[in-house]
Design a protein around this motif. Structure first.
Motif, PDB file in Angstrom:
ATOM      1  N   THR A  18      -2.387  25.884  18.623  1.00 26.98           N
ATOM      2  CA  THR A  18      -1.733  25.037  17.447  1.00 26.98           C
ATOM      3  C   THR A  18      -1.684  23.637  18.346  1.00 26.98           C
ATOM      4  O   THR A  18      -1.570  22.639  17.463  1.00 26.98           O
ATOM      5  CB  THR A  18      -0.556  25.735  17.263  1.00 26.98           C
ATOM      6  N   ASP A  41      -1.987  30.733  10.322  1.00 24.65           N
ATOM      7  CA  ASP A  41      -1.290  32.024  11.143  1.00 24.65           C
ATOM      8  C   ASP A  41       0.089  32.005  10.552  1.00 24.65           C
ATOM      9  O   ASP A  41       0.731  31.270   9.826  1.00 24.65           O
ATOM     10  CB  ASP A  41      -1.105  31.038  12.719  1.00 24.65           C
ATOM     11  N   GLN A  43       2.849  32.793  11.912  1.00 24.10           N
ATOM     12  CA  GLN A  43       4.086  32.057  12.594  1.00 24.10           C
ATOM     13  C   GLN A  43       4.663  30.781  12.125  1.00 24.10           C
ATOM     14  O   GLN A  43       5.413  30.308  12.568  1.00 24.10           O
ATOM     15  CB  GLN A  43       3.732  32.147  14.041  1.00 24.10           C
ATOM     16  N   ASN A  45       3.771  27.837  13.161  1.00 26.31           N
ATOM     17  CA  ASN A  45       3.974  26.801  14.148  1.00 26.31           C
ATOM     18  C   ASN A  45       3.389  25.490  13.751  1.00 26.31           C
ATOM     19  O   ASN A  45       4.029  24.504  14.301  1.00 26.31           O
ATOM     20  CB  ASN A  45       3.224  27.350  15.491  1.00 26.31           C
ATOM     21  N   ASP A 123      -6.176  26.003  12.069  1.00 19.79           N
ATOM     22  CA  ASP A 123      -5.496  26.676  13.298  1.00 19.79           C
ATOM     23  C   ASP A 123      -5.433  28.135  13.301  1.00 19.79           C
ATOM     24  O   ASP A 123      -4.998  28.674  12.084  1.00 19.79           O
ATOM     25  CB  ASP A 123      -4.192  26.224  13.506  1.00 19.79           C
TER      26      ASP A 123
HETATM   27 MG    MG Z   1      -0.658  29.151  17.406  1.00 17.60          MG
END
Ligand code: MG
Ligand code: ATP
Length: 253
Positions: A18, A41, A43, A45, A123
């Motif tokens: 990332t 992703d 997450q 991020n 990503d």
């Molecule tokens: Mg990442």
């Protein structure tokens, strides 16, 4: 104009995927290229690192046909845009599994972005799952961030095998743009040994620029800023600028 489509992939977690996607993308934007960051992703991020709002429509909604790519958000850096990921992406594997052409959803969904951007950077999550397969089917090339630590080599063989499988069966044009060492510390013997081993094996596939471990690079995402917008002259920013030059050169070959 047709966007160059580059994905950042390593199934190992926390190796700098990332960070590298955001910071190389941001340097390209600074140079005047129009760049779309796509966070695959769960997450979220990537969105967070560029001050995007992960609760708004993002790549999940585009994949589901509920939003167009125009839902990409602006960021604090001019020319840099973000299609956010986030928690919805966690379900995509299961949702796509019974679909025909299940590997090609991302490619179809982002087709409309190809003539609007110079670069599309996706990503990947830290997994070789169906989301990642979609990324591999979509991409022109892959950048593999590698942390200079024990066992780094272990996962690399599986990753390259997966990439070759995709090349054979799904995306013949796919190439590895390069391997980049992240969180490098010159003083750590282990870092140097790993760099040496991998460089001896992969030669020119390894980017010359190594990204040093740098506290500014680590802090920047919590301010929602890429490194060149956070602290433009730290060692991390300089390294990412240098890496971006190598990426540009390879992408234009
Ligand atoms: Mg990442
Ligand atoms: N050059 C660096 N110097 C210091 N810290 C770094 C550097 N690069 C990345 N980090 C930090 O290391 C952690 C992991 O980086 P990052 O999130 O980019 O990895 P990732 O591969 O995307 O992780 P994941 O697999 O969970 O998605 C983050 O906290 C990040 O801020």
């Amino acid at each position: 104009m047709r966007a160059k489509k580059i994905i950042f992939l390593n199934q190992k977690g926390g190796v700098g995927k990332t960070t590298t996607a955001v910071n190389v993308g941001s340097v390209l934007a600074e140079l005047g290229y129009k760049v779309l960051l796509v966070d695959l992703d769960s997450q979220g991020n990537m969105g967070t690192a560029v001050s995007a709002d992960n609760s708004k429509s993002g790549v999940y909604e585009v994949l589901a046909g509920e939003a167009s790519i125009d839902c990409a958000q602006t960021t604090p850096v001019e020319n840099l845009y973000c299609l956010t990921g986030g928690i919805n992406m966690a379900g995509v594997d299961v949702e796509l599994v019974d679909e025909p052409n299940r590997e090609f959803f991302l490619k179809g969904a982002l087709m409309a972005a190809e003539d609007k951007y110079d670069f599309i950077f996706a990503d990947c999550p830290p997994a070789l799952d169906l989301v990642t397969m979609n990324a591999l089917a979509f991409a022109d090339s892959v950048i593999i961030p590698m942390q200079c630590e024990f066992l780094a080599m272990e996962g690399l063989a599986l990753l390259l095998k997966t990439i070759n499988g995709v090349k054979k069966n799904i995306n013949p044009g796919l190439e590895v743009l390069g391997i980049v060492f992240t969180m490098y510390s010159r003083r750590a013997n282990i870092s140097n040994e790993i760099v040496e081993d991998i460089t001896n094996y992969f030669h020119d596939l390894v980017f010359k620029t190594k990204i040093p471990r740098n506290v500014r690079v680590c802090e920047a995402p919590s301010h929602g800023l890429p490194i060149n917008a956070y602290e433009n002259n730290c060692t991390g920013a300089r390294a990412y600028r240098q890496l971006t030059m190598e990426v540009l050169e390879r992408a234009n070959r």
